[in-house]
Design an enzyme around this catalytic site. Structure first.
Site, mmCIF file in Angstrom:
data_model
loop_
_atom_site.group_PDB
_atom_site.id
_atom_site.type_symbol
_atom_site.label_atom_id
_atom_site.label_comp_id
_atom_site.label_asym_id
_atom_site.label_seq_id
_atom_site.Cartn_x
_atom_site.Cartn_y
_atom_site.Cartn_z
ATOM 1 N N THR A 48 0.949 -1.214 -0.029
ATOM 2 C CA THR A 48 0.047 -0.111 0.065
ATOM 3 C C THR A 48 1.040 1.201 -0.020
ATOM 4 O O THR A 48 0.560 2.409 -0.517
ATOM 5 C CB THR A 48 -0.961 0.092 1.222
ATOM 6 O OG1 THR A 48 -1.217 -1.305 1.509
ATOM 7 C CG2 THR A 48 -2.273 0.571 0.847
ATOM 8 N N THR A 49 2.090 1.291 0.648
ATOM 9 C CA THR A 49 2.742 2.302 0.677
ATOM 10 C C THR A 49 3.733 2.551 -0.660
ATOM 11 O O THR A 49 4.036 3.707 -0.923
ATOM 12 C CB THR A 49 4.099 2.145 1.669
ATOM 13 O OG1 THR A 49 3.286 1.684 3.149
ATOM 14 C CG2 THR A 49 5.003 3.277 1.914
ATOM 15 N N TYR A 111 -12.801 -5.162 1.760
ATOM 16 C CA TYR A 111 -14.011 -4.961 1.134
ATOM 17 C C TYR A 111 -14.914 -5.937 0.973
ATOM 18 O O TYR A 111 -16.066 -5.901 1.551
ATOM 19 C CB TYR A 111 -13.810 -4.015 -0.069
ATOM 20 C CG TYR A 111 -14.971 -3.273 -0.455
ATOM 21 C CD1 TYR A 111 -15.193 -2.075 0.155
ATOM 22 C CD2 TYR A 111 -15.887 -3.691 -1.544
ATOM 23 C CE1 TYR A 111 -16.317 -1.388 -0.238
ATOM 24 C CE2 TYR A 111 -17.087 -2.974 -1.697
ATOM 25 C CZ TYR A 111 -17.146 -1.917 -1.342
ATOM 26 O OH TYR A 111 -18.388 -1.218 -1.311
ATOM 27 N N TYR A 137 -0.568 -10.493 5.481
ATOM 28 C CA TYR A 137 -0.610 -8.971 5.993
ATOM 29 C C TYR A 137 -2.043 -9.076 6.453
ATOM 30 O O TYR A 137 -2.925 -8.977 5.922
ATOM 31 C CB TYR A 137 -0.457 -8.096 4.769
ATOM 32 C CG TYR A 137 -0.440 -6.482 5.043
ATOM 33 C CD1 TYR A 137 -0.398 -6.074 6.444
ATOM 34 C CD2 TYR A 137 -0.531 -5.750 4.178
ATOM 35 C CE1 TYR A 137 -0.491 -4.691 6.739
ATOM 36 C CE2 TYR A 137 -0.406 -4.269 4.203
ATOM 37 C CZ TYR A 137 -0.311 -3.946 5.613
ATOM 38 O OH TYR A 137 -0.483 -2.619 5.878
ATOM 39 N N ARG A 142 -8.062 -1.559 7.653
ATOM 40 C CA ARG A 142 -8.185 -1.033 6.370
ATOM 41 C C ARG A 142 -8.884 -2.163 5.824
ATOM 42 O O ARG A 142 -9.608 -1.732 4.868
ATOM 43 C CB ARG A 142 -6.880 -1.118 5.631
ATOM 44 C CG ARG A 142 -6.115 0.010 6.049
ATOM 45 C CD ARG A 142 -4.860 0.422 4.886
ATOM 46 N NE ARG A 142 -4.095 1.579 5.457
ATOM 47 C CZ ARG A 142 -3.259 2.236 4.654
ATOM 48 N NH1 ARG A 142 -3.391 1.885 3.384
ATOM 49 N NH2 ARG A 142 -2.506 3.291 4.855
ATOM 50 N N LYS A 165 2.758 -9.814 8.616
ATOM 51 C CA LYS A 165 2.993 -8.721 8.817
ATOM 52 C C LYS A 165 1.772 -8.087 9.698
ATOM 53 O O LYS A 165 0.582 -7.971 9.293
ATOM 54 C CB LYS A 165 3.059 -7.566 7.624
ATOM 55 C CG LYS A 165 3.187 -6.316 7.910
ATOM 56 C CD LYS A 165 2.927 -5.397 6.657
ATOM 57 C CE LYS A 165 3.052 -4.009 7.172
ATOM 58 N NZ LYS A 165 3.004 -2.777 5.762
ATOM 59 N N ILE A 207 8.256 -4.305 9.150
ATOM 60 C CA ILE A 207 7.856 -3.695 7.960
ATOM 61 C C ILE A 207 7.457 -2.124 7.623
ATOM 62 O O ILE A 207 6.511 -1.664 8.261
ATOM 63 C CB ILE A 207 7.042 -4.368 6.929
ATOM 64 C CG1 ILE A 207 7.357 -5.756 6.650
ATOM 65 C CG2 ILE A 207 6.501 -3.658 5.454
ATOM 66 C CD1 ILE A 207 6.479 -6.787 5.983
#
Length: 296
Positions: A48-49, A111, A137, A142, A165, A207
């Site tokens: 995402t980063t 989602y 992850y 999110r 993560k 991370i």
């Protein structure tokens, strides 16, 4: 279970540099080299980063290829391969393996809110499609789903599931996961501010978003912790605390790109719906970088 590479220390959640709306290959390659020179223990592109939500699949794959090619095996590359479509996650993971990535980072499907059983089969499908380690992850804020310790334990029995993560912001999870799966299950903090505490509970590394801007300091902190020198780690943490806060005042990747711009490393450009940080936040980031000894 197959032998799983041990990922440890400070692994940078790498930003993706842009120039005039397009990928900046030169900027990315320079960033990879600088990160390695500064002591980062691994690189995590196209998470995402790395603005994976607004990269095309072609761009996503290119960033993975460039990062692997430029790292030249000096540090492990854990390529982002997450999607809320299992087919898409499988395709991204297969490409990452083909490109030479050392592992993939696969996020819980966001989602569409799958059940624990649905998530188990999502990760199993990726596991069955590739032959490199998978880092799960888990980021409930999110993705709106939380992969339970029980489901993670089932997944760890598969040949390629290597670790997590963890961005649950629940430090108890480190101990619970360690109890359920033992010390070989790789636990990486997904949050800079609590990474030191995470390590004390048995984590293996972080991370890190802030490592984009402060790679040496983040790596030094992790080296101190892995040696058991918590007093030295705490000194570094005290210098970095304002920066951990500042980078995340607005979306972290925008904060990281602003910090990198101040260091003369990348253009500040981000893709909509994200926008560059506001001037007040920019000042907070600048001041925190001065406090951390990154700027005069």
């Amino acid at each position: 279970m197959a032998t799983k590479t041990n990922f440890r220390g400070s692994l940078t959640a790498l930003v993706t540099p842009f120039k005039n709306g397009a990928l900046d290959e030169g900027g990315l390659r320079a960033l990879v080299n600088w990160q390695i020179e500064q002591g980062s223990h691994g690189l995590v592109p196209v998470g995402t980063t790395g603005e994976s939500p607004t990269l095309s699949h072609e761009e996503h794959n290119k960033v993975t290829e460039w990062c692997v090619a430029e790292a030249k095996g000096r540090v492990p590359v854990i390529a982002g391969a997450g999607s809320n479509s299992t087919r898409e996650a499988v395709a991204l993971a297969k490409h990452a393996e083909k490109a030479g990535a050392d592992a993939v980072l696969v996020v819980t499907p966001y989602y569409n809110k799958p059940t624990q059983e649905g998530m188990y089969h999502h990760f199993k499908a990726v596991n069955d499609a590739i032959g490199i380690p998978i880092i799960i992850y888990n980021i409930p804020p999110r993705s709106v789903v939380d992969l339970s310790v029980e489901t993670m334990t089932r997944l760890f029995e598969l040949k390629n599931i290597a670790g997590v993560k963890d961005a649950t912001a629940n430090l108890a999870r480190v101990s619970q996961q360690r109890h359920a799966m033992g010390p070989d299950f790789i636990q990486l903090s997904g949050e800079d501010m609590t990474a030191l505490a995470y390590m004390a509970a048995g984590g293996h590394g972080c991370i890190s978003v802030v490592a984009n801007v402060a790679p040496k300091q983040c790596a030094d902190l992790m080296v101190a912790v892995l040696k058991g020198d918590y007093a030295a780690a705490l000194k570094i943490q005290d210098r970095l605390t304002p920066l951990h806060d500042a980078i995340f005042k607005e979306p972290g990747l925008a904060g990281a790109k602003h910090g990198l711009k101040l260091l003369g490393r990348v253009h500040e450009e981000v893709r909509l719906p994200l926008v560059p940080v506001t001037p007040p936040t920019g000042k907070v980031i600048h001041d925190a970088m001065v406090y951390a000894g990154l700027l005069n």
